[in-house]
Design a protein around this motif. Structure first.
Motif, PDB file in Angstrom:
ATOM      1  N   TYR A 160       0.873  -1.186  -0.060  1.00  0.00           N
ATOM      2  CA  TYR A 160      -0.100  -0.080   0.172  1.00  0.00           C
ATOM      3  C   TYR A 160       0.769   1.131   0.011  1.00  0.00           C
ATOM      4  N   MET A 161       0.574   2.249  -0.700  1.00  0.00           N
ATOM      5  CA  MET A 161       1.361   3.743  -0.498  1.00  0.00           C
ATOM      6  C   MET A 161       0.231   4.516   0.090  1.00  0.00           C
ATOM      7  N   CYS A 162       0.628   4.797   1.469  1.00  0.00           N
ATOM      8  CA  CYS A 162      -0.233   5.393   2.280  1.00  0.00           C
ATOM      9  C   CYS A 162       0.211   6.826   2.531  1.00  0.00           C
ATOM     10  N   GLU A 163      -0.416   7.806   2.413  1.00  0.00           N
ATOM     11  CA  GLU A 163      -0.119   9.384   2.599  1.00  0.00           C
ATOM     12  C   GLU A 163       0.139   9.629   3.947  1.00  0.00           C
ATOM     13  N   ILE A 164       0.875  10.277   4.554  1.00  0.00           N
ATOM     14  CA  ILE A 164       1.152  10.718   5.918  1.00  0.00           C
ATOM     15  C   ILE A 164       1.233  12.092   6.151  1.00  0.00           C
ATOM     16  N   GLY A 165       1.176  12.550   7.394  1.00  0.00           N
ATOM     17  CA  GLY A 165       1.262  14.041   7.810  1.00  0.00           C
ATOM     18  C   GLY A 165       0.249  14.798   6.754  1.00  0.00           C
ATOM     19  N   ASN A 166       0.967  16.160   6.534  1.00  0.00           N
ATOM     20  CA  ASN A 166       0.252  17.267   5.650  1.00  0.00           C
ATOM     21  C   ASN A 166       1.209  17.882   4.825  1.00  0.00           C
ATOM     22  N   GLY A 167       2.418  17.052   4.485  1.00  0.00           N
ATOM     23  CA  GLY A 167       3.223  17.540   3.432  1.00  0.00           C
ATOM     24  C   GLY A 167       3.445  16.869   2.237  1.00  0.00           C
ATOM     25  N   GLY A 168       2.464  15.887   2.000  1.00  0.00           N
ATOM     26  CA  GLY A 168       2.438  15.017   0.856  1.00  0.00           C
ATOM     27  C   GLY A 168       3.505  14.116   0.753  1.00  0.00           C
ATOM     28  N   CYS A 169       3.764  13.641   1.892  1.00  0.00           N
ATOM     29  CA  CYS A 169       4.804  12.278   1.995  1.00  0.00           C
ATOM     30  C   CYS A 169       3.866  11.049   2.057  1.00  0.00           C
ATOM     31  N   SER A 170       4.547  10.064   1.801  1.00  0.00           N
ATOM     32  CA  SER A 170       3.962   8.744   1.861  1.00  0.00           C
ATOM     33  C   SER A 170       4.687   7.725   2.627  1.00  0.00           C
TER      34      SER A 170
END
Length: 233
Positions: A160-170
């Motif tokens: 899975y590619m899961c986005e994390i935080g609020n800066g567009g990182c995964s």
């Protein structure tokens, strides 16, 4: 003289009668007393028997209650073991069915699961036959470090590619065939320093990963075969 003898005979007869009556009275008295004693003894024996039965019944009840408590405790242990075993069996059954169906699909198709990241150009993540690869074109900034193809992890059932935080990182999240969860922070400058795989040992029998978004940040959670949810920390 004859009258004197008659008087003596009469006296003797009276004495004999008195003696016989006295002996009869004593015999009757002893007989009656023995009867009373027998009745008293029988009554005492009956009371003793009742007391013994009372104590015996009470002891049997207490022993029965103790046995029932022990059985309840044993059943609780057995039930707990069965729950744990059933959970493991459910996961094994799920994963066996998943692998069998995936193999059937792969026989008909190429069977590759390919993901792309958000911030790395010319870069792909590929899952094939349980192995996770990083795939890069020559235009990728990581090509010089990892080449065109780089093996990352084995025995992986899903990615899975899961986005994390609020800066567009995964995070690249990898679900193993053994129910384990691993992740890699997929930021280009981080990967330039090496591939850091993070393990989440507190998660067992995982079967699904869900990305969650809100107004402030993104995160993801993991679900096991029983529907229990685990937050990533």
């Amino acid at each position: 003289m004859e009258e004197k003898n008659n008087s003596k005979m009469t006296l003797i007869i009276i004495l004999l009668i008195v003696i016989i009556l006295a002996m009869a009275f004593l015999i009757y008295k002893n007989y009656f007393r023995n009867k009373q004693n027998d009745a008293i003894i029988e009554e005492l024996n009956s009371k003793i028997g009742n007391l013994e039965n009372t104590f015996s019944n009470k002891e049997n009840v207490e022993l029965k209650e103790i046995d029932e408590v022990k059985k309840d405790d044993e059943n609780d242990v057995i039930n707990n073991e069965n729950i744990a075993t059933t959970t493991e069996e459910r996961f094994q059954s799920f994963m066996e069915n998943y692998k069998n169906n995936l193999d059937k699909y792969n026989q008909k198709n190429d069977g590759r699961m390919v993901l792309t990241t958000i911030d790395i150009d010319n870069f792909w993540v590929e899952l094939k036959n349980g192995i996770v690869y990083f795939k890069m074109s020559k235009n990728c900034s990581l090509y010089s470090k990892y080449g065109e193809e780089y093996e990352v992890a084995k025995d992986i059932a899903k990615i899975y590619m899961c986005e994390i935080g609020n800066g567009g990182c995964s995070d690249l999240v990898m679900l193993g065939y053994d129910g384990s969860i691993k992740s890699i922070f997929m930021l280009s400058r981080e990967l330039e320093n090496g591939i850091n795989i993070k393990n989440y040992d507190y998660i067992k029998n995982a079967v699904n990963v869900v990305n969650i978004f809100n107004d402030e940040f993104a995160e993801y959670v993991v679900f096991d075969i029983d529907g229990n949810m685990y937050e990533i920390n």
